[in-house]
Design an enzyme around this catalytic site. Structure first.
Site, PDB file in Angstrom:
ATOM      1  CD  GLU A 296    -119.919  13.717 -12.726  1.00  0.00           C
ATOM      2  OE1 GLU A 296    -121.068  13.585 -13.205  1.00  0.00           O
ATOM      3  OE2 GLU A 296    -119.439  14.814 -12.427  1.00  0.00           O
ATOM      4  N   PRO A 297    -119.147   7.534 -13.317  1.00  0.00           N
ATOM      5  CG  PRO A 297    -117.688   5.711 -13.204  1.00  0.00           C
ATOM      6  CD  PRO A 297    -117.739   7.203 -13.043  1.00  0.00           C
ATOM      7  N   GLY A 298    -122.007   5.492 -12.793  1.00  0.00           N
ATOM      8  CA  GLY A 298    -122.869   4.890 -11.778  1.00  0.00           C
ATOM      9  C   GLY A 298    -123.325   3.525 -12.238  1.00  0.00           C
ATOM     10  NE  ARG A 299    -128.111   3.075 -16.473  1.00  0.00           N
ATOM     11  CZ  ARG A 299    -129.372   3.214 -16.084  1.00  0.00           C
ATOM     12  NH1 ARG A 299    -130.087   2.166 -15.785  1.00  0.00           N
ATOM     13  NH2 ARG A 299    -129.925   4.418 -16.020  1.00  0.00           N
ATOM     14  NE  ARG A 335    -133.192   1.187 -14.442  1.00  0.00           N
ATOM     15  CZ  ARG A 335    -133.183   0.565 -15.587  1.00  0.00           C
ATOM     16  NH1 ARG A 335    -133.373  -0.733 -15.658  1.00  0.00           N
ATOM     17  NH2 ARG A 335    -132.948   1.219 -16.692  1.00  0.00           N
ATOM     18  CB  CYS A 367    -153.356  -1.916  -5.767  1.00  0.00           C
ATOM     19  SG  CYS A 367    -153.495  -3.111  -4.444  1.00  0.00           S
ATOM     20  CD  GLU A 368    -149.934   2.470  -8.835  1.00  0.00           C
ATOM     21  OE1 GLU A 368    -149.927   2.897 -10.013  1.00  0.00           O
ATOM     22  OE2 GLU A 368    -149.938   3.186  -7.840  1.00  0.00           O
TER      23      GLU A 368
HETATM   24  C1  LIG Z   1    -126.912  10.250 -12.536  1.00  0.00           C
HETATM   25  C2  LIG Z   1    -125.647  10.965 -12.761  1.00  0.00           C
HETATM   26  C3  LIG Z   1    -124.482  10.246 -13.030  1.00  0.00           C
HETATM   27  C4  LIG Z   1    -124.438   8.746 -13.169  1.00  0.00           C
HETATM   28  O1  LIG Z   1    -125.168   8.308 -14.266  1.00  0.00           O
HETATM   29  P1  LIG Z   1    -125.046   6.765 -14.708  1.00  0.00           P
HETATM   30  O2  LIG Z   1    -125.932   6.683 -15.878  1.00  0.00           O
HETATM   31  O3  LIG Z   1    -125.529   5.952 -13.571  1.00  0.00           O
HETATM   32  O4  LIG Z   1    -123.617   6.507 -15.033  1.00  0.00           O
HETATM   33  C5  LIG Z   1    -123.304  10.956 -13.193  1.00  0.00           C
HETATM   34  N1  LIG Z   1    -123.280  12.301 -13.098  1.00  0.00           N
HETATM   35  C6  LIG Z   1    -124.387  13.031 -12.840  1.00  0.00           C
HETATM   36  C7  LIG Z   1    -124.294  14.509 -12.751  1.00  0.00           C
HETATM   37  C8  LIG Z   1    -125.608  12.394 -12.671  1.00  0.00           C
HETATM   38  O5  LIG Z   1    -126.693  13.095 -12.425  1.00  0.00           O
END
Ligand SMILES: *Cc1c(COP(=O)(O)O)cnc(C)c1O
Length: 440
Positions: A296-299, A335, A367-368
């Protein structure tokens, strides 16, 4: 949180930051160029702040990941974590490459489907799925639902049975390992809200096998985000592998191991594991178990592919500090304020990118005091109107933006070779209050 080991090493220079990002280069006349498009040209037409993504980088990264998994001999499928960047153009691009989706809400599920990702390639994660959301997942007959508690399992079973459906389920196991990342993005420790405790997993799996409307297909885990060390992955995978053996000894079928996401990216050009190393760790843990692997790659896929383009409003000298005030702010990219995150910041103009540098603080107009992108950063003198690019802003950027301070959402642009498209126009001020109602 302990200081990261690289906190004392000097920041990479502007030249080093650009050199490490293959979709960016510095052109002597045009300045900073993404693929074949000068970023100044985008800013001239669309204004700033603007998110700019490289389609080429997205494809390259997706292919590098799948190649690494294939080369390791794994039967592996990537489900892109939609929450990192949920723009339809990005979902559609990754979908065309073959990616599935990992979703955490009805909205993300609908987005993934709207972008053309087949339901069978969708995994649903999250600690609190509502009945309505589970119903939608069952109606769509998505590939897999990762359940996070016995309470959720029973709720899903009742729903599925009443609808005459069968949910393919993988319990998300909390392996009780510390991913060594920022506290707010660690998710696999015993005290975190996520998942089923490792010790309860076998009993839950047995219940899942008995319940109507449920087909347990495997196990899932996800220990955190921005992980730059393989050790926590290895520890988590070892626990999952052990659990696969225990469950099979008890007569259960375990076909899938979902290894989650979390692979970090070198924001600060720091060393860290890449896709090959992660594939190697997965291989080491599961190679003799004959399981299908899900990721489940995102970043890792989208983070490096995007920048946030901003303009300098002014520079001011206050109490010995040079402040560079941008037209982008924490409402755009949260971030740094939220996770103390470090992002590379480079000037767009060619002359500025090679000029002599001195320390400054780079801030937004909100304003922070938390509205600070960087402190003590070495940058050249920047006059009003000059542009800078905040690097590695493709993940957890636009998706986390808000209209705080009544600031409209920034525009978004997708570059593909020499072509570029405004994939989201800048929000208008009127749109900010268009759905507000004043009582008579
Ligand atoms: C956020 C999340 C991801 C993705 O995480 P990354 O750090 O972006 O790869 C994958 N699986 C689950 C369950 C998440 O909550």
């Amino acid at each position: 949180m302990p200081a990261a080991p690289d906190d004392t090493t000097p920041d990479p220079t502007i030249a080093e930051l650009i050199a490490a990002r293959p979709h960016l280069r510095l052109h002597a006349m045009d300045g900073l160029v993404m693929e074949d498009v000068p970023l100044n040209r985008v800013a001239d037409v669309v204004g700033t702040p603007t998110w700019v993504y490289s389609a080429g980088a997205l494809r390259t990264r997706y292919r590098a990941l799948t190649t690494a998994l294939r080369d390791a001999g794994l039967d592996a499928h990537a489900h892109y974590a939609v929450k990192a960047n949920d723009h339809l153009a990005i979902l559609a691009l990754l979908g065309r490459e073959g990616a599935g989706a990992d979703v955490v809400s009805e909205g993300e599920l609908r987005r993934a489907r709207a972008a053309g990702i087949p339901a069978a390639r969708i995994v649903y994660s999250g600690v609190g799925k509502t009945e309505r959301e589970l119903r939608l997942a069952l109606t769509e007959d998505i590939g897999q639902i990762n359940i996070e508690s016995v309470e959720e399992l029973r709720m899903l079973s009742a729903l599925a049975a009443s609808m005459g459906r069968t949910a393919r389920v993988a319990p998300r196991i909390n392996p009780d390992v510390d991913a060594g990342t920022h506290d707010k993005i660690s998710t696999g420790r015993a005290g975190d809200k996520f998942g089923v405790p490792w010790a309860d997993a076998a009993a839950l799996y047995a219940e899942a096998a008995r319940l109507p409307g449920i087909e347990p297909v495997g196990l899932a885990t996800h220990i955190g985000s921005q992980i730059m060390d393989l050790a926590p992955y290895r520890a988590a995978f070892a626990r999952i592998a052990e659990l696969v053996r225990v469950l099979r000894d008890q007569g259960h079928t375990v076909r899938v191991v979902d290894c989650g996401g979390g692979l970090g990216i070198p924001y600060r050009n720091q060393p860290g594991p890449g896709a090959e190393a992660l594939a190697g760790a997965i291989k080491a843990a599961f190679h003799n178990l004959d399981v299908r692997v899900a990721l489940e790659p995102g970043r890792w896929l989208v983070g490096p592919a995007g920048v946030l383009l901003a303009s300098v409003i002014l520079q001011k000298q206050t109490a010995g500090t040079r402040f560079v005030v941008l037209d982008a702010a924490m409402n755009d990219l949260v971030r740094p304020a939220m996770y103390e995150a470090w992002h590379g910041i480079v000037p767009v103009a060619a002359a500025a990118a090679v000029a002599s540098v001195s320390p400054c603080d780079i801030v937004g107009p909100v304003c922070e005091t938390g509205d600070t992108f960087a402190r003590d950063r070495l940058l050249p003198m920047l006059s009003p109107g000059m542009r800078i690019a905040i690097l590695d802003a493709g993940a957890y950027g636009a998706v986390m933006s808000s209209p705080y301070n009544a600031r409209p959402r920034a525009a978004e642009v997708l570059i593909d070779g020499a072509a570029w498209t405004v994939v989201r126009p800048r929000q208008t001020h009127e749109a900010l209050w268009a759905d507000e109602i004043m009582p008579a």
